[in-house]
Design a protein around this motif. Sequence first.
Motif, PDB file in Angstrom:
ATOM      1  N   MET A   1       0.838  -1.193   0.000  1.00  0.00           N
ATOM      2  CA  MET A   1       0.000   0.000   0.000  1.00  0.00           C
ATOM      3  C   MET A   1       0.878   1.249   0.000  1.00  0.00           C
ATOM      4  O   MET A   1       2.029   1.225   0.420  1.00  0.00           O
ATOM      5  CB  MET A   1      -0.922   0.011   1.223  1.00  0.00           C
ATOM      6  CG  MET A   1      -1.870  -1.161   1.283  1.00  0.00           C
ATOM      7  SD  MET A   1      -2.991  -1.093   2.715  1.00  0.00           S
ATOM      8  CE  MET A   1      -4.136   0.170   2.162  1.00  0.00           C
ATOM      9  N   ARG A   2       0.300   2.345  -0.447  1.00  0.00           N
ATOM     10  CA  ARG A   2       0.984   3.639  -0.400  1.00  0.00           C
ATOM     11  C   ARG A   2       0.530   4.352   0.871  1.00  0.00           C
ATOM     12  O   ARG A   2      -0.654   4.678   1.014  1.00  0.00           O
ATOM     13  CB  ARG A   2       0.639   4.463  -1.628  1.00  0.00           C
ATOM     14  CG  ARG A   2       1.104   3.836  -2.944  1.00  0.00           C
ATOM     15  CD  ARG A   2       0.501   4.579  -4.128  1.00  0.00           C
ATOM     16  NE  ARG A   2      -0.962   4.514  -4.096  1.00  0.00           N
ATOM     17  CZ  ARG A   2      -1.762   5.234  -4.880  1.00  0.00           C
ATOM     18  NH1 ARG A   2      -1.236   6.090  -5.749  1.00  0.00           N
ATOM     19  NH2 ARG A   2      -3.073   5.124  -4.795  1.00  0.00           N
ATOM     20  N   VAL A   3       1.473   4.558   1.768  1.00  0.00           N
ATOM     21  CA  VAL A   3       1.157   5.087   3.096  1.00  0.00           C
ATOM     22  C   VAL A   3       1.847   6.430   3.279  1.00  0.00           C
ATOM     23  O   VAL A   3       3.062   6.552   3.101  1.00  0.00           O
ATOM     24  CB  VAL A   3       1.619   4.115   4.201  1.00  0.00           C
ATOM     25  CG1 VAL A   3       1.260   4.660   5.578  1.00  0.00           C
ATOM     26  CG2 VAL A   3       1.015   2.727   3.992  1.00  0.00           C
ATOM     27  N   LEU A   4       1.061   7.435   3.646  1.00  0.00           N
ATOM     28  CA  LEU A   4       1.599   8.749   3.987  1.00  0.00           C
ATOM     29  C   LEU A   4       1.581   8.901   5.504  1.00  0.00           C
ATOM     30  O   LEU A   4       0.542   8.700   6.133  1.00  0.00           O
ATOM     31  CB  LEU A   4       0.764   9.855   3.345  1.00  0.00           C
ATOM     32  CG  LEU A   4       1.089  11.294   3.780  1.00  0.00           C
ATOM     33  CD1 LEU A   4       2.510  11.685   3.365  1.00  0.00           C
ATOM     34  CD2 LEU A   4       0.067  12.284   3.200  1.00  0.00           C
ATOM     35  N   VAL A   5       2.736   9.230   6.076  1.00  0.00           N
ATOM     36  CA  VAL A   5       2.827   9.473   7.511  1.00  0.00           C
ATOM     37  C   VAL A   5       3.266  10.913   7.716  1.00  0.00           C
ATOM     38  O   VAL A   5       4.424  11.263   7.457  1.00  0.00           O
ATOM     39  CB  VAL A   5       3.829   8.519   8.202  1.00  0.00           C
ATOM     40  CG1 VAL A   5       3.803   8.748   9.715  1.00  0.00           C
ATOM     41  CG2 VAL A   5       3.510   7.059   7.880  1.00  0.00           C
ATOM     42  N   ALA A  80      -1.807   8.767  -1.864  1.00  0.00           N
ATOM     43  CA  ALA A  80      -1.772   7.771  -0.793  1.00  0.00           C
ATOM     44  C   ALA A  80      -3.021   6.905  -0.769  1.00  0.00           C
ATOM     45  O   ALA A  80      -4.087   7.300  -1.243  1.00  0.00           O
ATOM     46  CB  ALA A  80      -1.620   8.477   0.559  1.00  0.00           C
ATOM     47  N   ASP A  81      -2.858   5.707  -0.213  1.00  0.00           N
ATOM     48  CA  ASP A  81      -4.002   4.834   0.072  1.00  0.00           C
ATOM     49  C   ASP A  81      -4.503   5.035   1.501  1.00  0.00           C
ATOM     50  O   ASP A  81      -5.696   4.987   1.762  1.00  0.00           O
ATOM     51  CB  ASP A  81      -3.615   3.360  -0.110  1.00  0.00           C
ATOM     52  CG  ASP A  81      -3.219   3.036  -1.532  1.00  0.00           C
ATOM     53  OD1 ASP A  81      -3.940   3.458  -2.459  1.00  0.00           O
ATOM     54  OD2 ASP A  81      -2.186   2.370  -1.723  1.00  0.00           O
ATOM     55  N   VAL A  82      -3.570   5.229   2.420  1.00  0.00           N
ATOM     56  CA  VAL A  82      -3.891   5.449   3.827  1.00  0.00           C
ATOM     57  C   VAL A  82      -3.006   6.585   4.339  1.00  0.00           C
ATOM     58  O   VAL A  82      -1.823   6.657   3.997  1.00  0.00           O
ATOM     59  CB  VAL A  82      -3.657   4.181   4.687  1.00  0.00           C
ATOM     60  CG1 VAL A  82      -4.029   4.435   6.143  1.00  0.00           C
ATOM     61  CG2 VAL A  82      -4.444   3.003   4.142  1.00  0.00           C
ATOM     62  N   VAL A  83      -3.598   7.458   5.151  1.00  0.00           N
ATOM     63  CA  VAL A  83      -2.845   8.558   5.754  1.00  0.00           C
ATOM     64  C   VAL A  83      -2.835   8.382   7.263  1.00  0.00           C
ATOM     65  O   VAL A  83      -3.887   8.214   7.886  1.00  0.00           O
ATOM     66  CB  VAL A  83      -3.461   9.930   5.399  1.00  0.00           C
ATOM     67  CG1 VAL A  83      -2.739  11.045   6.157  1.00  0.00           C
ATOM     68  CG2 VAL A  83      -3.400  10.174   3.899  1.00  0.00           C
ATOM     69  N   TYR A  84      -1.638   8.419   7.832  1.00  0.00           N
ATOM     70  CA  TYR A  84      -1.478   8.447   9.290  1.00  0.00           C
ATOM     71  C   TYR A  84      -1.040   9.853   9.655  1.00  0.00           C
ATOM     72  O   TYR A  84       0.089  10.253   9.387  1.00  0.00           O
ATOM     73  CB  TYR A  84      -0.438   7.408   9.738  1.00  0.00           C
ATOM     74  CG  TYR A  84      -0.978   6.005   9.652  1.00  0.00           C
ATOM     75  CD1 TYR A  84      -1.592   5.408  10.743  1.00  0.00           C
ATOM     76  CD2 TYR A  84      -0.904   5.279   8.460  1.00  0.00           C
ATOM     77  CE1 TYR A  84      -2.111   4.121  10.663  1.00  0.00           C
ATOM     78  CE2 TYR A  84      -1.417   4.003   8.369  1.00  0.00           C
ATOM     79  CZ  TYR A  84      -2.020   3.422   9.472  1.00  0.00           C
ATOM     80  OH  TYR A  84      -2.543   2.160   9.392  1.00  0.00           O
ATOM     81  N   HIS A  85      -1.963  10.594  10.251  1.00  0.00           N
ATOM     82  CA  HIS A  85      -1.699  12.004  10.551  1.00  0.00           C
ATOM     83  C   HIS A  85      -1.159  12.127  11.970  1.00  0.00           C
ATOM     84  O   HIS A  85      -1.903  12.187  12.940  1.00  0.00           O
ATOM     85  CB  HIS A  85      -2.977  12.820  10.379  1.00  0.00           C
ATOM     86  CG  HIS A  85      -2.799  14.280  10.646  1.00  0.00           C
ATOM     87  ND1 HIS A  85      -1.698  14.987  10.203  1.00  0.00           N
ATOM     88  CD2 HIS A  85      -3.572  15.170  11.323  1.00  0.00           C
ATOM     89  CE1 HIS A  85      -1.809  16.246  10.589  1.00  0.00           C
ATOM     90  NE2 HIS A  85      -2.927  16.383  11.284  1.00  0.00           N
ATOM     91  N   GLN A  86       0.175  12.143  12.057  1.00  0.00           N
ATOM     92  CA  GLN A  86       0.871  12.236  13.340  1.00  0.00           C
ATOM     93  C   GLN A  86       1.458  13.622  13.584  1.00  0.00           C
ATOM     94  O   GLN A  86       1.836  13.937  14.717  1.00  0.00           O
ATOM     95  CB  GLN A  86       2.017  11.216  13.376  1.00  0.00           C
ATOM     96  CG  GLN A  86       1.581   9.776  13.206  1.00  0.00           C
ATOM     97  CD  GLN A  86       0.846   9.257  14.424  1.00  0.00           C
ATOM     98  OE1 GLN A  86       1.230   9.530  15.553  1.00  0.00           O
ATOM     99  NE2 GLN A  86      -0.214   8.511  14.199  1.00  0.00           N
TER     100      GLN A  86
END
Length: 328
Positions: A1-5, A80-86
Amino acid sequence: MRVLVTGGAGFIGGHLAESFAKAGHDVTVLDNLDPYYDTGIKERTVELGRAAAAESDGAYALLEGDVRDATLVDELVGDADVVYHQAAQAGVRTSVDNPRKPNSINVDGTLDVLDAARETDLERVVLASSSSVYGKPEYLPYDEDHPTTPVSPYGVSKLAAEQYARVYHEVYGLPTVSLRYFTVYGPRMRPNMAISNFVSRCLNGKPPVVYGDGTQTRDFTYIDDVVGVNRQLLADDSADGEIVNVGSTDTIDVRTLAALVRDEIDPSLGLEYAERRTGDAEHTHADVSKARELLGYEPSTSIREGVSRFIDWYRRNRHWYEPLVLDS
């Protein structure tokens, strides 16, 4: 997956990015490398993320930028497929000194991410929230229905951000999950946190400093448990639209924690006390029933086990980590 953190060079975000890259995902990290604490720790975190990708079929890319740059965020979220907004301005005491900065980053930055995401077909946006939203306890442990009366500007900013995420789910159908973290700790943690301070001082022959009388209690959550629940959310939609506690369910008072660290490193040391800091919560204690029901979450690391692991890690990495801690 394409993951944006977002905030992926920080403590929690860095562990997430490294874990996803190690699992073979294509990871993009957006971080402005704010010198809120020594950026050498963030640089080491980025190195570990790249190494994890090199050892797997994944990819890792760092893009230096700010979540308040809406054009940049639009571009990255769209890929992105999923974004983790940290990404956030962390720190209760920092927010007391300058409440506008956490509002700008934690609220406006979150809106940039959510606005970008609602124009896409993302799997989900996972938002980092905080137990600081609860404030003064009316009962313990905190469940997600407990009143939210933050006692710091930081807590207010996190509450606003998670409520925007909830509303974007309800109004726009955007899959969002907000995770209320309870005092996360572990390798590469922020140097101005209690556990890292206690360990650093004791290893240098100085007694740990307890702010206040030490009767404040905390639910400390080991980083591996936090990574585990975030990994679950890569493909699990059972918590979409929800706000969920992530804690250890295992509390300890700060005075006992200081003594625990001291006794493992140098039992001959005493304890020092200093004036309690404005904005610190009196007690935190997580009810994780909702996370258990929705995501099968089971915290696996007790505070005593986690502190012992952190001390072992600190000793092994003291040569590079400690100078950065002492400088911060």
